[in-house]
Design a protein around this motif. Sequence first.
Motif, PDB file in Angstrom:
ATOM      1  N   ASP A 193       0.867  -1.181   0.000  1.00  0.00           N
ATOM      2  CA  ASP A 193       0.000   0.000   0.000  1.00  0.00           C
ATOM      3  C   ASP A 193       0.901   1.226   0.000  1.00  0.00           C
ATOM      4  O   ASP A 193       1.765   1.357   0.875  1.00  0.00           O
ATOM      5  CB  ASP A 193      -0.864  -0.047   1.282  1.00  0.00           C
ATOM      6  CG  ASP A 193      -1.889   1.068   1.338  1.00  0.00           C
ATOM      7  OD1 ASP A 193      -1.669   2.129   0.698  1.00  0.00           O
ATOM      8  OD2 ASP A 193      -2.901   0.888   2.034  1.00  0.00           O
ATOM      9  N   ILE A 194       0.702   2.100  -0.947  1.00  0.00           N
ATOM     10  CA  ILE A 194       1.549   3.298  -1.071  1.00  0.00           C
ATOM     11  C   ILE A 194       1.468   4.175   0.195  1.00  0.00           C
ATOM     12  O   ILE A 194       2.422   4.888   0.507  1.00  0.00           O
ATOM     13  CB  ILE A 194       1.166   4.105  -2.348  1.00  0.00           C
ATOM     14  CG1 ILE A 194       2.213   5.162  -2.685  1.00  0.00           C
ATOM     15  CG2 ILE A 194      -0.214   4.718  -2.236  1.00  0.00           C
ATOM     16  CD1 ILE A 194       3.507   4.638  -3.226  1.00  0.00           C
ATOM     17  N   ALA A 195       0.373   4.087   0.908  1.00  0.00           N
ATOM     18  CA  ALA A 195       0.218   4.909   2.125  1.00  0.00           C
ATOM     19  C   ALA A 195       0.910   4.277   3.340  1.00  0.00           C
ATOM     20  O   ALA A 195       0.840   4.824   4.434  1.00  0.00           O
ATOM     21  CB  ALA A 195      -1.260   5.135   2.416  1.00  0.00           C
TER      22      ALA A 195
ATOM     23  N   ALA B 264      -2.844  11.330  -8.556  1.00  0.00           N
ATOM     24  CA  ALA B 264      -3.850  12.316  -8.147  1.00  0.00           C
ATOM     25  C   ALA B 264      -4.938  12.532  -9.194  1.00  0.00           C
ATOM     26  O   ALA B 264      -4.873  12.002 -10.305  1.00  0.00           O
ATOM     27  CB  ALA B 264      -3.148  13.642  -7.858  1.00  0.00           C
ATOM     28  N   ASN B 265      -5.931  13.322  -8.814  1.00  0.00           N
ATOM     29  CA  ASN B 265      -6.888  13.893  -9.773  1.00  0.00           C
ATOM     30  C   ASN B 265      -6.509  15.361  -9.954  1.00  0.00           C
ATOM     31  O   ASN B 265      -5.738  15.910  -9.168  1.00  0.00           O
ATOM     32  CB  ASN B 265      -8.336  13.722  -9.282  1.00  0.00           C
ATOM     33  CG  ASN B 265      -8.491  14.159  -7.834  1.00  0.00           C
ATOM     34  OD1 ASN B 265      -8.410  15.344  -7.519  1.00  0.00           O
ATOM     35  ND2 ASN B 265      -8.676  13.207  -6.935  1.00  0.00           N
ATOM     36  N   ALA B 266      -7.072  15.992 -11.000  1.00  0.00           N
ATOM     37  CA  ALA B 266      -6.661  17.357 -11.350  1.00  0.00           C
ATOM     38  C   ALA B 266      -6.891  18.343 -10.209  1.00  0.00           C
ATOM     39  O   ALA B 266      -6.122  19.297 -10.025  1.00  0.00           O
ATOM     40  CB  ALA B 266      -7.413  17.817 -12.602  1.00  0.00           C
TER      41      ALA B 266
ATOM     42  N   GLY C 100      -9.810  11.089  -3.475  1.00  0.00           N
ATOM     43  CA  GLY C 100     -10.553  10.378  -4.519  1.00  0.00           C
ATOM     44  C   GLY C 100     -10.593   8.912  -4.162  1.00  0.00           C
ATOM     45  O   GLY C 100     -10.555   8.571  -2.972  1.00  0.00           O
ATOM     46  N   GLY C 101     -10.600   8.061  -5.182  1.00  0.00           N
ATOM     47  CA  GLY C 101     -10.536   6.623  -4.923  1.00  0.00           C
ATOM     48  C   GLY C 101      -9.090   6.161  -4.993  1.00  0.00           C
ATOM     49  O   GLY C 101      -8.171   6.984  -5.052  1.00  0.00           O
ATOM     50  N   GLY C 102      -8.875   4.855  -5.015  1.00  0.00           N
ATOM     51  CA  GLY C 102      -7.560   4.248  -5.238  1.00  0.00           C
ATOM     52  C   GLY C 102      -6.451   4.867  -4.401  1.00  0.00           C
ATOM     53  O   GLY C 102      -6.588   5.069  -3.187  1.00  0.00           O
ATOM     54  N   VAL C 103      -5.353   5.174  -5.076  1.00  0.00           N
ATOM     55  CA  VAL C 103      -4.158   5.709  -4.409  1.00  0.00           C
ATOM     56  C   VAL C 103      -4.469   7.044  -3.714  1.00  0.00           C
ATOM     57  O   VAL C 103      -4.086   7.252  -2.557  1.00  0.00           O
ATOM     58  CB  VAL C 103      -3.030   5.906  -5.459  1.00  0.00           C
ATOM     59  CG1 VAL C 103      -1.904   6.753  -4.910  1.00  0.00           C
ATOM     60  CG2 VAL C 103      -2.519   4.548  -5.933  1.00  0.00           C
ATOM     61  N   ALA C 104      -5.136   7.934  -4.414  1.00  0.00           N
ATOM     62  CA  ALA C 104      -5.423   9.270  -3.843  1.00  0.00           C
ATOM     63  C   ALA C 104      -6.262   9.145  -2.569  1.00  0.00           C
ATOM     64  O   ALA C 104      -6.036   9.867  -1.588  1.00  0.00           O
ATOM     65  CB  ALA C 104      -6.137  10.146  -4.877  1.00  0.00           C
TER      66      ALA C 104
ATOM     67  N   PHE D  40       6.730   5.104  -5.802  1.00  0.00           N
ATOM     68  CA  PHE D  40       5.698   5.401  -6.807  1.00  0.00           C
ATOM     69  C   PHE D  40       4.628   4.314  -6.822  1.00  0.00           C
ATOM     70  O   PHE D  40       4.966   3.121  -6.804  1.00  0.00           O
ATOM     71  CB  PHE D  40       6.300   5.393  -8.212  1.00  0.00           C
ATOM     72  CG  PHE D  40       7.150   6.574  -8.579  1.00  0.00           C
ATOM     73  CD1 PHE D  40       6.588   7.686  -9.189  1.00  0.00           C
ATOM     74  CD2 PHE D  40       8.520   6.551  -8.360  1.00  0.00           C
ATOM     75  CE1 PHE D  40       7.378   8.764  -9.566  1.00  0.00           C
ATOM     76  CE2 PHE D  40       9.316   7.627  -8.727  1.00  0.00           C
ATOM     77  CZ  PHE D  40       8.748   8.744  -9.338  1.00  0.00           C
ATOM     78  N   PRO D  41       3.372   4.704  -6.999  1.00  0.00           N
ATOM     79  CA  PRO D  41       2.353   3.712  -7.373  1.00  0.00           C
ATOM     80  C   PRO D  41       2.390   3.586  -8.902  1.00  0.00           C
ATOM     81  O   PRO D  41       3.179   4.274  -9.557  1.00  0.00           O
ATOM     82  CB  PRO D  41       1.053   4.387  -6.922  1.00  0.00           C
ATOM     83  CG  PRO D  41       1.313   5.840  -7.168  1.00  0.00           C
ATOM     84  CD  PRO D  41       2.799   6.060  -6.916  1.00  0.00           C
ATOM     85  N   SER D  42       1.550   2.756  -9.454  1.00  0.00           N
ATOM     86  CA  SER D  42       1.491   2.618 -10.907  1.00  0.00           C
ATOM     87  C   SER D  42       0.481   3.651 -11.433  1.00  0.00           C
ATOM     88  O   SER D  42      -0.716   3.379 -11.552  1.00  0.00           O
ATOM     89  CB  SER D  42       1.078   1.186 -11.255  1.00  0.00           C
ATOM     90  OG  SER D  42       1.058   1.020 -12.638  1.00  0.00           O
ATOM     91  N   ILE D  43       1.005   4.833 -11.753  1.00  0.00           N
ATOM     92  CA  ILE D  43       0.161   5.975 -12.133  1.00  0.00           C
ATOM     93  C   ILE D  43      -0.667   5.657 -13.384  1.00  0.00           C
ATOM     94  O   ILE D  43      -0.146   5.069 -14.348  1.00  0.00           O
ATOM     95  CB  ILE D  43       1.041   7.228 -12.381  1.00  0.00           C
ATOM     96  CG1 ILE D  43       1.805   7.607 -11.105  1.00  0.00           C
ATOM     97  CG2 ILE D  43       0.213   8.410 -12.885  1.00  0.00           C
ATOM     98  CD1 ILE D  43       2.892   8.668 -11.319  1.00  0.00           C
ATOM     99  N   SER D  44      -1.924   6.033 -13.358  1.00  0.00           N
ATOM    100  CA  SER D  44      -2.876   5.941 -14.493  1.00  0.00           C
ATOM    101  C   SER D  44      -3.413   4.543 -14.786  1.00  0.00           C
ATOM    102  O   SER D  44      -4.273   4.395 -15.641  1.00  0.00           O
ATOM    103  CB  SER D  44      -2.278   6.506 -15.804  1.00  0.00           C
ATOM    104  OG  SER D  44      -2.325   7.917 -15.807  1.00  0.00           O
ATOM    105  N   THR D  45      -2.898   3.502 -14.096  1.00  0.00           N
ATOM    106  CA  THR D  45      -3.328   2.145 -14.478  1.00  0.00           C
ATOM    107  C   THR D  45      -4.543   1.642 -13.697  1.00  0.00           C
ATOM    108  O   THR D  45      -4.899   0.470 -13.802  1.00  0.00           O
ATOM    109  CB  THR D  45      -2.172   1.125 -14.356  1.00  0.00           C
ATOM    110  OG1 THR D  45      -1.779   1.016 -12.976  1.00  0.00           O
ATOM    111  CG2 THR D  45      -0.978   1.532 -15.192  1.00  0.00           C
ATOM    112  N   GLY D  46      -5.175   2.527 -12.935  1.00  0.00           N
ATOM    113  CA  GLY D  46      -6.401   2.169 -12.227  1.00  0.00           C
ATOM    114  C   GLY D  46      -7.582   2.842 -12.893  1.00  0.00           C
ATOM    115  O   GLY D  46      -7.936   2.534 -14.041  1.00  0.00           O
ATOM    116  N   ALA D  47      -8.161   3.813 -12.220  1.00  0.00           N
ATOM    117  CA  ALA D  47      -9.345   4.516 -12.729  1.00  0.00           C
ATOM    118  C   ALA D  47      -9.096   5.162 -14.095  1.00  0.00           C
ATOM    119  O   ALA D  47     -10.024   5.318 -14.895  1.00  0.00           O
ATOM    120  CB  ALA D  47      -9.768   5.582 -11.716  1.00  0.00           C
ATOM    121  N   PHE D  48      -7.840   5.530 -14.382  1.00  0.00           N
ATOM    122  CA  PHE D  48      -7.534   6.211 -15.650  1.00  0.00           C
ATOM    123  C   PHE D  48      -7.297   5.250 -16.818  1.00  0.00           C
ATOM    124  O   PHE D  48      -7.068   5.692 -17.949  1.00  0.00           O
ATOM    125  CB  PHE D  48      -6.355   7.173 -15.478  1.00  0.00           C
ATOM    126  CG  PHE D  48      -6.699   8.460 -14.756  1.00  0.00           C
ATOM    127  CD1 PHE D  48      -8.003   8.749 -14.375  1.00  0.00           C
ATOM    128  CD2 PHE D  48      -5.719   9.404 -14.462  1.00  0.00           C
ATOM    129  CE1 PHE D  48      -8.330   9.934 -13.711  1.00  0.00           C
ATOM    130  CE2 PHE D  48      -6.036  10.597 -13.803  1.00  0.00           C
ATOM    131  CZ  PHE D  48      -7.340  10.857 -13.422  1.00  0.00           C
TER     132      PHE D  48
END
Length: 176
Positions: free
Chosen positions: A16-18, A30-32, A37-41, A119-127
Amino acid sequence: MEKRVDQVVVQCSKGDIAHQEDMEAIVNAANAELRIGGGVAGAIHREAGPKLEKETRKLAPIPPGEAVITGAYNLPNNHVIHCLGPVYGQDKPEDKLLGDCYRKALKIAEEYGIVSIAFPSISTGAFGYPIDEAKKIVFLTIKEVIPTLENVKTIRFVLHNNEDLRVYQEALKKLY
Ligand code: AR6
């Protein structure tokens, strides 16, 4: 699993990144608006507490491929670097924007004299970025950036499940 690349140790681990107690900085997918948010954020903001959103609110919004740094509040780290990854199939060129996230996060880490970053795996979840495509960008980018690093000594990729871990470990094995 870990591998030394020049002066940097690159690690892949499941978790867990946290909950990366031994890392000076962690990266948020993150989100903009830099809101919880969900997931990592969601995991990062929940663990950090509401003061994190108070700080991020002043820095938002950020465009895809951008990164900003904040404090980490109740997290066990000193800093959070927030990256907005591209939404797959929408933000173009997505490969460059995804690479920019890692490039900029590492640039900020250098500027702040940070020695370890997860790092988490950026963009590979909700995005929706397919992890097989994303991992190629991730490893090409760190290969490009590592020779320029002076302060960062450990880069850890934290994957949330066994399959994602396997994908990253394969890529790490093939690096050099
Ligand atoms: N630790 C490590 N990895 C995680 C964790 C965790 N606690 N939780 C999920 N993952 P995502 P994105 C993995 O969706 O695709 C948010 O709602 C997950 O399995 O967190 O960049 C934000 O608010 C996936 O492989 O980030 C944004 O709106 C990877 O981390 C949006 O999602 C990224 O999943 C960002 O989407």
